[in-house]
Design a protein around this motif. Structure first.
Motif, mmCIF file in Angstrom:
data_model
loop_
_atom_site.group_PDB
_atom_site.id
_atom_site.type_symbol
_atom_site.label_atom_id
_atom_site.label_comp_id
_atom_site.label_asym_id
_atom_site.label_seq_id
_atom_site.Cartn_x
_atom_site.Cartn_y
_atom_site.Cartn_z
ATOM 1 N N THR A 35 -42.935 170.062 43.451
ATOM 2 C CA THR A 35 -43.196 168.975 44.391
ATOM 3 C C THR A 35 -41.998 168.050 44.545
ATOM 4 O OG1 THR A 35 -44.274 167.696 42.620
ATOM 5 C CG2 THR A 35 -45.689 169.022 44.033
ATOM 6 N N GLU A 38 -39.252 169.906 46.524
ATOM 7 C CA GLU A 38 -39.656 170.037 47.926
ATOM 8 C C GLU A 38 -39.452 168.719 48.671
ATOM 9 O OE1 GLU A 38 -41.252 171.744 51.472
ATOM 10 O OE2 GLU A 38 -40.187 172.499 49.701
ATOM 11 N N LYS A 39 -39.736 167.605 48.015
ATOM 12 C CA LYS A 39 -39.494 166.299 48.639
ATOM 13 C C LYS A 39 -38.006 166.101 48.911
ATOM 14 C CE LYS A 39 -40.121 161.304 47.896
ATOM 15 N NZ LYS A 39 -40.823 160.980 49.141
ATOM 16 N N THR A 42 -37.082 168.332 51.959
ATOM 17 C CA THR A 42 -37.581 167.915 53.266
ATOM 18 C C THR A 42 -37.107 166.517 53.665
ATOM 19 O OG1 THR A 42 -39.632 167.117 52.246
ATOM 20 C CG2 THR A 42 -39.623 169.367 53.109
ATOM 21 N N ASP A 43 -36.984 165.604 52.697
ATOM 22 C CA ASP A 43 -36.631 164.215 53.011
ATOM 23 C C ASP A 43 -35.153 163.910 52.815
ATOM 24 O OD1 ASP A 43 -39.301 164.011 53.429
ATOM 25 O OD2 ASP A 43 -39.723 162.679 51.728
ATOM 26 N N ALA A 47 -33.535 161.007 48.687
ATOM 27 C CA ALA A 47 -34.908 160.500 48.711
ATOM 28 C C ALA A 47 -35.225 159.647 47.488
ATOM 29 C CB ALA A 47 -35.898 161.663 48.806
ATOM 30 N N TYR A 48 -34.556 159.897 46.377
ATOM 31 C CA TYR A 48 -34.812 159.142 45.148
ATOM 32 C C TYR A 48 -33.652 158.215 44.790
ATOM 33 C CZ TYR A 48 -38.771 162.273 44.348
ATOM 34 O OH TYR A 48 -39.956 162.973 44.459
ATOM 35 N N ARG A 190 -43.888 157.381 44.223
ATOM 36 C CA ARG A 190 -44.399 158.750 44.123
ATOM 37 C C ARG A 190 -45.708 158.927 44.886
ATOM 38 N NH1 ARG A 190 -48.269 160.183 40.375
ATOM 39 N NH2 ARG A 190 -48.987 158.599 38.915
ATOM 40 N N ASP A 193 -46.034 160.103 49.682
ATOM 41 C CA ASP A 193 -46.289 161.340 50.433
ATOM 42 C C ASP A 193 -47.602 162.005 50.022
ATOM 43 O OD1 ASP A 193 -45.543 162.097 47.898
ATOM 44 O OD2 ASP A 193 -44.030 163.539 48.515
ATOM 45 N N THR A 213 -51.085 166.247 46.331
ATOM 46 C CA THR A 213 -49.773 166.545 46.892
ATOM 47 C C THR A 213 -49.937 167.541 48.030
ATOM 48 O OG1 THR A 213 -49.453 168.387 45.354
ATOM 49 C CG2 THR A 213 -48.655 166.219 44.652
#
Length: 295
Positions: A35, A38-39, A42-43, A47-48, A190, A193, A213
């Motif tokens: 997960t 994948e984030k 895609t993002d 993203a983090y 977290r 999404d 998720t």
């Protein structure tokens, strides 16, 4: 054929091209890497945070046997390793000068790596999170089922969802997500999404909440499950967990998983009653610098 050993990269596409099949081979055990990565895919890899995420894979005989990733300023996450593999990795990362605030993995791997990291860097480790992984077998909705029905949360429910996620973070001591929510960075938390479902009483009042998720490798994780303290003990958590689990199965998930605090006998008993079976224990260790070192 690439040489045996660990291969580190900041290129997510190259990493997934080489390690994607391995990750998808054990979706229940690899649910968090699946997960999170994948984030990032895609993002975007920021993203983090703006710093680069480190990815790694352990290859032997042309096959991937383990992976790692480290999000910016966060602990190292590992799939299962033997004690010897954990020691080799710790020595490798220490030699490269990679600072680590901690490690997260199944209990045996995380403990072996924490011990090895201390040997190679002098850093002191202590556990700061534990969880038991469950995988759904045969879904068995609670009997009797709490009065009411499940309802998928919509845009109009955002304020309620955020408030209950904040309360959940306070209950479990999840400070990083609490800080993000407090700063108005819901999308970066977290929970941003997740897909939320309420259990409502017959008069339409939300009394419990569960989230899932998005499906990755035919796997869905239930996370979090929350009931306000004054509404607990009435079967609402079991009802909403069964509802989102059923929805995941209907959507085609072959692996539906969740984590529970091993120290909470109520939640552990509840999940097992509705069909979840324990898989293994996970633990995170926090590393404290030794002699002023930054590792």
């Amino acid at each position: 054929m690439r040489p045996d050993g660990w291969h580190l990269t900041e290129d997510i596409d190259d990493f997934l091209a080489r390690a994607g099949d391995f990750l998808r081979s054990r979706p229940a055990l690899h649910n968090t890497p699946l997960t999170v990565i994948e984030k990032l895919r895609t993002d975007g890899t920021d993203a983090y945070g703006p710093e680069a995420t480190l990815f790694g894979r352990l290859e032997s005989g042309g096959e991937v046997h383990a992976i790692l990733y480290r999000l910016p300023s966060r602990r190292l996450t590992l799939t299962a390793l033997s004690p010897e593999q954990a020691d080799t990795l710790a020595a490798h990362l220490a030699g490269l000068g990679h600072p680590l605030p901690g490690v997260l993995s199944d209990h045996n791997t995380a403990t072996a790596f924490a011990d090895a990291w201390q040997r190679h860097t002098g850093a002191v480790s202590e556990p700061d999170w534990r969880a038991r992984l469950y995988r759904l077998g045969t879904l068995t909705p609670p009997e009797p089922l709490a009065e009411g029905r499940g309802r998928v949360a919509g845009e109009q429910d955002h304020e309620q969802v955020v408030r209950w996620c904040r309360e959940f973070c306070v209950d479990v001591g999840e400070q990083p997500s609490l800080d993000l929510i407090g700063a108005g960075s819901w999308a970066d938390s977290r929970f941003g999404d997740r897909h939320f479902t309420f259990w409502e009483t017959p008069d339409g009042a939300p009394v419990s909440m569960a989230a899932t998720t998005s499906m990755v490798a035919d796997m869905v994780r239930v996370d979090p499950v929350y009931t306000p303290a004054h509404l607990r003990g009435r079967g609402y958590a079991g009802a909403v967990t069964a509802e989102v689990s059923r929805a995941a199965l209907t959507a085609g998930a072959t692996d539906v998983v969740l984590f529970a605090d091993p120290a909470n006998p109520t939640s552990n008993a509840l999940y097992q009653r509705i069909g979840y079976a324990p898989v293994t224990e996970f633990v995170a260790y926090k590393f404290s610098p030794a002699d002023g070192d930054t590792n």
